[in-house]
Design an enzyme around this catalytic site. Structure first.
Site, mmCIF file in Angstrom:
data_model
loop_
_atom_site.group_PDB
_atom_site.id
_atom_site.type_symbol
_atom_site.label_atom_id
_atom_site.label_comp_id
_atom_site.label_asym_id
_atom_site.label_seq_id
_atom_site.Cartn_x
_atom_site.Cartn_y
_atom_site.Cartn_z
ATOM 1 N N ASP A 1 0.845 -1.192 0.000
ATOM 2 C CA ASP A 1 0.000 0.000 0.000
ATOM 3 C C ASP A 1 0.892 1.258 0.000
ATOM 4 O O ASP A 1 2.104 1.197 0.200
ATOM 5 C CB ASP A 1 -0.960 -0.010 1.199
ATOM 6 C CG ASP A 1 -2.192 0.865 0.949
ATOM 7 O OD1 ASP A 1 -2.166 1.695 0.030
ATOM 8 O OD2 ASP A 1 -3.186 0.721 1.696
ATOM 9 N N GLU B 1 -10.271 7.378 4.007
ATOM 10 C CA GLU B 1 -9.411 6.835 5.063
ATOM 11 C C GLU B 1 -8.814 7.946 5.928
ATOM 12 O O GLU B 1 -8.457 8.999 5.434
ATOM 13 C CB GLU B 1 -8.297 5.992 4.448
ATOM 14 C CG GLU B 1 -7.773 6.579 3.166
ATOM 15 C CD GLU B 1 -6.573 5.845 2.584
ATOM 16 O OE1 GLU B 1 -5.861 5.153 3.303
ATOM 17 O OE2 GLU B 1 -6.348 6.025 1.378
HETATM 18 C C1 BGC Z 1 -5.167 3.104 0.455
HETATM 19 C C2 BGC Z 1 -5.380 2.038 -0.585
HETATM 20 C C3 BGC Z 1 -5.227 2.595 -1.968
HETATM 21 C C4 BGC Z 1 -3.909 3.328 -2.099
HETATM 22 C C5 BGC Z 1 -3.708 3.951 -3.456
HETATM 23 C C6 BGC Z 1 -3.922 3.904 0.191
HETATM 24 O O1 BGC Z 1 -3.808 4.968 1.063
HETATM 25 O O2 BGC Z 1 -5.099 2.500 1.734
HETATM 26 O O3 BGC Z 1 -6.643 1.468 -0.413
HETATM 27 O O4 BGC Z 1 -5.325 1.557 -2.889
HETATM 28 O O5 BGC Z 1 -3.850 4.342 -1.141
HETATM 29 O O6 BGC Z 1 -4.547 5.019 -3.667
HETATM 30 C C1 BGC Z 2 -3.461 9.762 -2.327
HETATM 31 C C2 BGC Z 2 -4.203 8.542 -1.916
HETATM 32 C C3 BGC Z 2 -3.416 7.878 -0.886
HETATM 33 C C4 BGC Z 2 -3.054 8.835 0.259
HETATM 34 C C5 BGC Z 2 -2.213 8.180 1.300
HETATM 35 C C6 BGC Z 2 -3.161 10.640 -1.137
HETATM 36 O O1 BGC Z 2 -2.476 11.764 -1.527
HETATM 37 O O2 BGC Z 2 -4.222 10.461 -3.240
HETATM 38 O O3 BGC Z 2 -4.434 7.677 -2.985
HETATM 39 O O4 BGC Z 2 -4.140 6.798 -0.403
HETATM 40 O O5 BGC Z 2 -2.426 9.953 -0.211
HETATM 41 O O6 BGC Z 2 -1.757 9.093 2.244
#
Ligand code: BGC
Ligand code: BGC
Length: 569
Positions: A274, A469
């Site tokens: 990830d 998230e």
């Molecule tokens: C998330 C994943 C996602 C990845 C790429 C991460 O922060 O936990 O679910 O696939 O970012 O965007």
């Molecule tokens: C990205 C996400 C990723 C996240 C993690 C963002 O900037 O767009 O895809 O999951 O950072 O911190």
């Protein structure tokens, strides 16, 4: 090796093992690297023979259209085809509820809504999951992108967690059914799924994102069926969870990634780490963290947060192999798994330069609209309030959520965390109602509920603003927002039934407030096709969804509606 456009010449290599054997360590390291599009300079994919490029949430080409995407993906592809071995680069991103990063694409309900369909009727649920997969594959391929970091196979058991809506249910059987259904619909239509996030992401203490889950072997086994079914359905990639199991980060759990997943469960695909997750591991240095991840079973590293991180990853990986901290056999196995995945989606035999197609087609929107209708759960219905709606002549529609595409789509829509407002093409709940009643009733809209007139019914739309998230974690409560409380207070003053529709990524903690509502509909995060709600409120369709999560008055408090509850008109 390739006839210019990703097509293998029969003579160059016959098996993937032969191809791996012909690779230099630098080429293997490149294949094991995934970089974010913004961290790439022109020529990087070719120079480093990179295995993959991704878009993080909201990371779009300047022209956010199928043409803009295809042009970008083709330019990376062209670079990869010019490398010594010509192994095609694979582009990946998160299309977790339709290809929702693309402007004007079809946004289907988030998984929580699809789980509600399954809780009502498993057969309907499986069909909806398949259709969601088909729509997503079609629209992704229309933009040249074949690989999706979806579906989420987590079983959210603590609604405080901000990714609850990405999970189909708190019930593992529903997650199993829906995950496999999505993968079939998705992969039958030519794209490649990625199961995530392995394992225990929905079991962390207090529902903390990236937290720690305490699980004994029985607890682990309980969470494996969705993964087993997904592997059987043909999933060839998997992303570990940011979280830890028993204090060990999943990305360095050899026990779970290698012993359980690859050896016991026989997973032959590859493990993609990830976002920057390797940099969270133990070891004290980036090089040691990389060795920990690869030795635990990570095959490709999503090396984000700056160009330097993936360039350094490639350097450290080779050094670790040369120093003996990562065995060459582990690297060969990782590369073989990645190539097997690429082969499984035809990257070695079909032309890889793509043409743009269409997103947000009428047919896909119609299918998504039907899914919205099926996902609605009628939690409460006093005095026949819903059936009487069709007879009403004057209806007040209230609440911010009634007229906001961004709110009904939630996170992972256009941007990572999602955004309020008319962020993409769609139909709001209000517009759906207006179209459904046409001239049979007069509709008045008041976002804040302040409206004097006389009404036969109020439809009040409440809920949560968009989040993804991290930002979506609510450690203390998931209470009704103050602006919605204020709005409800206004509409309670009318002497008529109040029908509440909730747009939310989880059951909110509503206390006793629901007792003031004549009817209460959970609409989850329905996506762009808000008219699917009016189709049930005013049309011939009945409610068929059931709640895939337990509703409580407070976090862990008294149950109001148990899992599986749902009424009909
Ligand atoms: C998330 C994943 C996602 C990845 C790429 C991460 O922060 O936990 O679910 O696939 O970012 O965007
Ligand atoms: C990205 C996400 C990723 C996240 C993690 C963002 O900037 O767009 O895809 O999951 O950072 O911190």
């Amino acid at each position: 090796m390739f006839t210019g456009d990703g097509v293998k010449e029969a003579t160059a290599w016959n098996t993937l093992e032969e191809l791996v054997a012909s690779m230099t360590l630098a080429e293997k390291a490149g294949q094991m690297t995934q970089a974010e599009r913004v961290d790439l300079l022109k020529g990087d994919v070719m120079k480093y023979a990179l295995g993959s490029v991704l878009s993080g949430g909201g990371s779009t080409p300047a022209q956010n259209t199928p043409e803009g995407w295809v042009a970008m993906v083709n330019s990376f592809m062209n670079e990869s085809l010019k490398t010594r071995l010509g192994i095609p680069v694979v582009y990946g991103l998160d299309a977790v509820h339709g290809h929702a990063i693309v402007l004007n694409a079809t946004v289907v309900p988030h998984n929580i809504g699809l789980g509600a369909i399954a809780a009502g009727d498993p057969q309907k649920g499986a069909e909806a999951a398949y259709t969601a997969g088909r729509i997503t594959a079609e629209e992704m391929l229309a933009t040249g992108v074949p690989w999706n970091f979806a579906p989420v196979l987590g079983v959210a058991e603590d609604i405080r967690w901000g990714r609850t809506y990405e999970c189909y249910s708190e019930n593992v059987d529903i997650v199993t059914l829906m995950g496999a259904g999505f993968i079939k619909g998705f992969q039958d239509n030519g794209a490649a799924a990625c199961m995530k996030h392995f394992l225990g992401e929905g079991q962390t203490i207090d529902g903390r994102n990236q937290g720690n889950a305490l699980l004994d072997r029985a607890g682990i086994d309980r969470l494996l069926p969705p993964y087993r079914a997904a592997i059987d359905a043909g999933a060839m990639s998997l992303m570990p969870s940011f979280s830890s199991v028993n204090g060990i980060k999943m990305h360095e759990s050899k026990e779970l990634l290698t012993n359980v997943l690859k050896d016991e469960m026989g997973f032959e695909g590859f493990v993609i780490s990830d976002w920057g997750a390797v940099m969270q591991l133990s070891g004290g240095s980036y090089k040691a963290q990389i060795a920990n991840a690869i030795n635990a079973g990570v095959d490709m590293v999503m090396a984000t947060n700056g160009r330097n991180n993936w360039v350094t990853f490639i350097r450290h990986l080779q050094a670790a192999v040369n120093e003996g901290t990562i065995p060459m056999e582990r690297v060969d196995d990782a590369v073989l798994r990645i190539l097997r995945f690429k082969q499984s989606i035809g990257m070695f035999d079909s032309p890889q330069i793509k043409k743009a197609g269409a997103v947000g087609t009428d047919a896909n929107r119609a299918a998504a609209r039907a899914m919205v209708s099926e996902s609605l759960v009628l939690l409460r219905n006093e005095n026949n309030a819903i059936a009487k709606l069709s007879e009403c002549k004057r209806i007040l529609v209230a609440g911010q959520g009634a007229n906001d595409i961004g709110m009904q789509c939630g996170g992972w829509t256009i941007t990572w965390q999602g955004k309020l407002g008319r962020i993409t093409k769609g139909t709001t709940v209000l517009e759906g109602i207006q179209a459904a009643v046409k001239d049979k009733a007069a509709i008045t809209y008041a976002g804040n509920g302040k409206e004097k007139g006389n009404f036969d019914a109020v439809i009040a739309v409440i809920g949560e603003g968009p989040y993804a998230e991290g930002d979506g974690d609510r450690l203390n409560n998931i209470n009704i927002r103050q602006m919605d409380k204020d709005m409800l207070k206004e509409v309670y003053a009318h002497d008529c039934p109040v029908i509440v529709i909730m747009l939310s990524g989880r059951p909110m903690t509503i206390g006793d407030e629901y007792k003031k509502w004549d009817a209460f509909v959970a609409a989850w995060l329905p996506g762009t096709e808000g008219d699917g709600i009016a189709d049930v409120l005013f049309g011939d369709r009945d409610f068929s969804g059931r709640t895939p999560y337990t509703w409580r008055k407070t976090i862990n408090g008294e149950v109001i509606y148990p899992f599986g509850h749902g009424l009909t008109k």
